[in-house]
Design a protein around this motif. Sequence first.
Motif, mmCIF file in Angstrom:
data_model
loop_
_atom_site.group_PDB
_atom_site.id
_atom_site.type_symbol
_atom_site.label_atom_id
_atom_site.label_comp_id
_atom_site.label_asym_id
_atom_site.label_seq_id
_atom_site.Cartn_x
_atom_site.Cartn_y
_atom_site.Cartn_z
ATOM 1 N N LYS A 197 0.816 -1.218 0.000
ATOM 2 C CA LYS A 197 0.000 0.000 0.000
ATOM 3 C C LYS A 197 0.852 1.270 0.000
ATOM 4 N N GLU A 198 1.937 1.263 0.778
ATOM 5 C CA GLU A 198 2.769 2.452 0.924
ATOM 6 C C GLU A 198 3.919 2.397 -0.083
ATOM 7 N N LYS A 199 3.784 3.142 -1.143
ATOM 8 C CA LYS A 199 4.785 3.112 -2.208
ATOM 9 C C LYS A 199 6.065 3.825 -1.771
ATOM 10 N N PRO A 200 7.221 3.376 -2.277
ATOM 11 C CA PRO A 200 8.483 4.018 -1.894
ATOM 12 C C PRO A 200 8.602 5.416 -2.480
ATOM 13 N N THR A 201 9.333 6.260 -1.779
ATOM 14 C CA THR A 201 9.579 7.616 -2.261
ATOM 15 C C THR A 201 10.679 7.582 -3.315
ATOM 16 N N SER A 202 10.414 8.146 -4.478
ATOM 17 C CA SER A 202 11.424 8.166 -5.542
ATOM 18 C C SER A 202 12.263 9.437 -5.448
ATOM 19 N N LYS A 203 13.418 9.403 -6.095
ATOM 20 C CA LYS A 203 14.294 10.568 -6.108
ATOM 21 C C LYS A 203 13.608 11.745 -6.779
ATOM 22 N N ALA A 204 12.851 11.467 -7.832
ATOM 23 C CA ALA A 204 12.148 12.541 -8.547
ATOM 24 C C ALA A 204 11.121 13.221 -7.650
ATOM 25 N N GLU A 205 10.419 12.424 -6.835
ATOM 26 C CA GLU A 205 9.430 13.001 -5.921
ATOM 27 C C GLU A 205 10.092 13.866 -4.859
ATOM 28 N N LEU A 206 11.225 13.394 -4.329
ATOM 29 C CA LEU A 206 11.952 14.188 -3.335
ATOM 30 C C LEU A 206 12.426 15.512 -3.929
ATOM 31 N N LEU A 207 13.025 15.426 -5.106
ATOM 32 C CA LEU A 207 13.538 16.635 -5.750
ATOM 33 C C LEU A 207 12.415 17.620 -6.045
ATOM 34 N N LYS A 208 11.277 17.117 -6.500
ATOM 35 C CA LYS A 208 10.142 17.982 -6.825
ATOM 36 C C LYS A 208 9.650 18.720 -5.589
ATOM 37 N N SER A 209 9.610 18.018 -4.452
ATOM 38 C CA SER A 209 9.135 18.635 -3.209
ATOM 39 C C SER A 209 10.046 19.777 -2.788
#
Length: 629
Positions: free
Chosen positions: A98-110
């Motif tokens: 259910k809990e998907k891993p955080t990707s590098k792209a998501e971190l950078l976007k934030s």
Amino acid sequence: MAISPGSDAAFSSQKSTLSESPRSKKFPLTEEEIFYMNCRAAYLTVFKSSLDNIISKDQLCLALQHAGRNPSQKTINKYWTPQTAKLNFDDFCLILRKEKPTSKAELLKSFKQLDVNDDGSILHTDLYKLLTKRGEKMTREEVNAIINLADVNADGRFDYVKFCKLYMTTNEQCLKTTLEKLEVDGKLRRQQFGSHIEGAPERDPSPVPKPSPRIIRKTDQESFSDKGDTKSSLLTTTREFRTSVSFTITMGANSNRNSKLTEPNSIKEWQCVQSKGCFFLEEDGEIISHQYRMQIAQRSLVYLTIKPLNLSQAEGKPSPWLSVDTALYILKENESQANLQLMCFTELRNREMFGWTGELGPGIYWLIPSTTGCRLKKERKPITEEAQLVYRDETGELFLTKEFRSALSDIFEVIDLDGNGLLSLEEYNFFELRTSGEKCDEDAWAVCRENFDTKKNELTRQGFMDLNLMEANDGEGDPRDLWVTLHSMGYNKALELTEACPFVIDIYADKCKPRIKTVHMEACSGQLEKAICKSVLNKGDAKVMDGYENIIVHTYKCDTWITSVIENKSDNKVIIHINNELSKNCVNNRGLDIFAVEVAPKSTMVCQHVMPLNERQEWIYYCVYSLIS
């Protein structure tokens, strides 16, 4: 870092390590097998054996972090409720699905959203404001720990590009090290992890984790209903059923027109108490709601009802929650909260209201709301235009829009559980837990009372509006945090309430005034699942699988819905294939006509709820249950 089938995360290094094993040379590993390999690698970083249980929130958080997740307190509280005593490895795998891993792209976007100079760094002052005032707030000590990381901080700036690289590298290296240890450690490699056994000589469909014996949960069953490898392998390779049993039920149009729910004649003389609550739809489709304790001082005739709460929606706005079915299960507390006895449930209906009338003795009762989930589902229609939440006048002063104020007024109506027009600290904290995962303590509440309009130490509707305006000003007009609150409360981008169903409970008693207290807001599982199973076994029709007397399908029908429960009395788990393709004008809570469920030994589980798509037309329930294994 663990991955789920279909995840965008790339783990080429892990895959190359795994592909060198003797088994994988002969049979290349599927995404499903890689997922389980990564799950157990993360688990064994924290525990000595997969047979060890998670026994605290801290252990759960640590294991999830080793699996590449970054769980918030709200996420931890979702899986570790006040009733949770332990979680096993199979539970851990289900959580990771259910809990998907955080990707590098998501971190950078934030982080990039705060990078005003677009140079890959953020001022420490801006970072501090972001992490302590938005979303799930961090403490000063936690922020200082990040700022003090030498490799990613210099000259008062936080290098988020380096941080993201360090974060991903650390996680991948941690997992790679553990995977390599699994490969060289024969003892660990031969160990059975949950329900997945490594080293099978032939490619069999990967089994789903068996449920923890502590509780029966819908999520355990849904693993077979996913669109991933497990379901397709199971349903395509095992078509030879051992035995089958079918049910056919024809329900007339408007079958509930002749209401069976009637008020007692002398109800105007009875004493009454009321409480509100809400069903909330989670991202994974799980439904959570408020739960209550009721006290009856002396033996009384009691009349209980539950119905959707009618809010003052703006003209032209849809009110989809008004068609959501509601029910209330009444359980008596005997000696302890763990020992609850099902007394009754509100099975009679009058339009949108469901109720029950009967006698209850003195004591403490638990009231657990329920909805089938047939009509409270994730919204699929696209939103073409996002509603505006705030605006500035010609002087630059910030204001809430009329539409947003209307939505906030309805939210206030929902979270004002006792209906007195004011918010107590207890009521406000249910709202805070829902939207931020945290509670407001007495000191913070005192500050709130000093700065916003209150009455009798409780927050007024205007005070609640001003509190949200302050949050908008804290974000300098950025509506993202406001949208987090709205989404948590079930609103879409058009400010329509589509993924929640507020309700109201009324309790009448002829001999004493009932007392009711909201005690929890959690998933509709556990005690509720047991109560539904027991009620269906008591009131439903039962059919035994031909040749398998220990496997029984129970089906209960009322005027509004049909519920089926599978009872497995045997000492082995069983897999049941369910086919609803020949049903007409029907919708079920799973959203699938064909699916399969696994039933643990010596257990019962709710298989499905079914309702009519259109109540004004006849609906036919035709379902075939087949034993696979």
